[in-house]
Design a protein around this motif. Structure first.
Motif, PDB file in Angstrom:
ATOM      1  N   ILE A  66       0.853  -1.179   0.000  1.00  0.00           N
ATOM      2  CA  ILE A  66       0.000   0.000   0.000  1.00  0.00           C
ATOM      3  C   ILE A  66       0.893   1.234   0.000  1.00  0.00           C
ATOM      4  N   SER A  67       0.686   2.074  -0.991  1.00  0.00           N
ATOM      5  CA  SER A  67       1.397   3.340  -1.077  1.00  0.00           C
ATOM      6  C   SER A  67       0.447   4.436  -0.614  1.00  0.00           C
ATOM      7  N   ASN A  68       0.691   4.967   0.578  1.00  0.00           N
ATOM      8  CA  ASN A  68      -0.148   6.028   1.122  1.00  0.00           C
ATOM      9  C   ASN A  68       0.460   7.360   0.688  1.00  0.00           C
ATOM     10  N   ARG A  69      -0.078   7.934  -0.358  1.00  0.00           N
ATOM     11  CA  ARG A  69       0.507   9.121  -0.996  1.00  0.00           C
ATOM     12  C   ARG A  69       0.098  10.411  -0.296  1.00  0.00           C
ATOM     13  N   ILE A  70       0.504  10.544   0.960  1.00  0.00           N
ATOM     14  CA  ILE A  70       0.194  11.762   1.709  1.00  0.00           C
ATOM     15  C   ILE A  70       1.079  12.919   1.262  1.00  0.00           C
ATOM     16  N   ASN A  71       2.210  12.614   0.628  1.00  0.00           N
ATOM     17  CA  ASN A  71       3.127  13.628   0.114  1.00  0.00           C
ATOM     18  C   ASN A  71       3.311  13.441  -1.379  1.00  0.00           C
ATOM     19  N   MET A 100      -3.713  15.116  -9.333  1.00  0.00           N
ATOM     20  CA  MET A 100      -2.378  14.820  -9.870  1.00  0.00           C
ATOM     21  C   MET A 100      -1.924  13.433  -9.423  1.00  0.00           C
ATOM     22  N   ALA A 101      -2.169  13.094  -8.183  1.00  0.00           N
ATOM     23  CA  ALA A 101      -1.814  11.760  -7.687  1.00  0.00           C
ATOM     24  C   ALA A 101      -2.607  10.685  -8.427  1.00  0.00           C
ATOM     25  N   TYR A 102      -3.856  10.982  -8.760  1.00  0.00           N
ATOM     26  CA  TYR A 102      -4.673  10.029  -9.521  1.00  0.00           C
ATOM     27  C   TYR A 102      -4.063   9.788 -10.900  1.00  0.00           C
ATOM     28  N   LEU A 103      -3.635  10.861 -11.570  1.00  0.00           N
ATOM     29  CA  LEU A 103      -3.013  10.718 -12.895  1.00  0.00           C
ATOM     30  C   LEU A 103      -1.718   9.913 -12.804  1.00  0.00           C
TER      31      LEU A 103
END
Length: 136
Positions: A66-71, A100-103
């Motif tokens: 799991i990559s938690n993209r908080i940054n 942007m994170a979705y892309l």
């Protein structure tokens, strides 16, 4: 939401590994990452992490990621397939918090040969991973 602020953090034992490029939580069924703002996660960093994964789980563990993209950070999408050769990742989830994170997650999904689910919350990602038939 950071993993340590989630309800799941206190439910199970996790080994916390802090690296100069991010924090990683090793659990029974998954590894969760929270990368440092602005980092470019390259293959050298991945190999450094792999050494710790192998020391903790042994060779070829069956786990989810799991990559938690908080940054905001960057990653070479080709690294997904290199990692699969070293770790048996059953599936991956990317927690996204903005467009942007979705892309970026969509681009990574196209390069990966393994399953990657895009999630809009940490809870969604963890529940999805824990519900995988490979673990039940």
């Amino acid at each position: 939401m950071t993993f340590e602020n989630s309800a799941y953090y206190d439910r199970t034992q996790f080994f916390k590994l802090e690296k100069p490029f991010g924090t990683f939580y090793f659990g029974e069924k998954f590894i969760l990452s929270e990368m440092i703002e602005g980092v470019h996660f390259d293959w050298n960093m991945a190999q450094d992490l792999l050494n710790n994964v192998n020391a903790f789980y042994g060779t070829k563990p069956r786990i989810a990621y799991i990559s938690n993209r908080i940054n905001s950070y960057s990653v070479d999408p080709h690294n997904w397939n290199k990692l699969v050769k070293h770790i048996f990742i059953i599936a991956s989830a990317i927690v996204i918090y903005n467009d942007m994170a979705y892309l970026n997650a969509t681009l990574e999904k196209r390069f990966s040969k393994s399953s990657i689910k895009r999630c809009t919350s940490l809870n969604e990602a963890i529940e999805w991973v824990l519900g995988l038939r490979e673990f039940n």
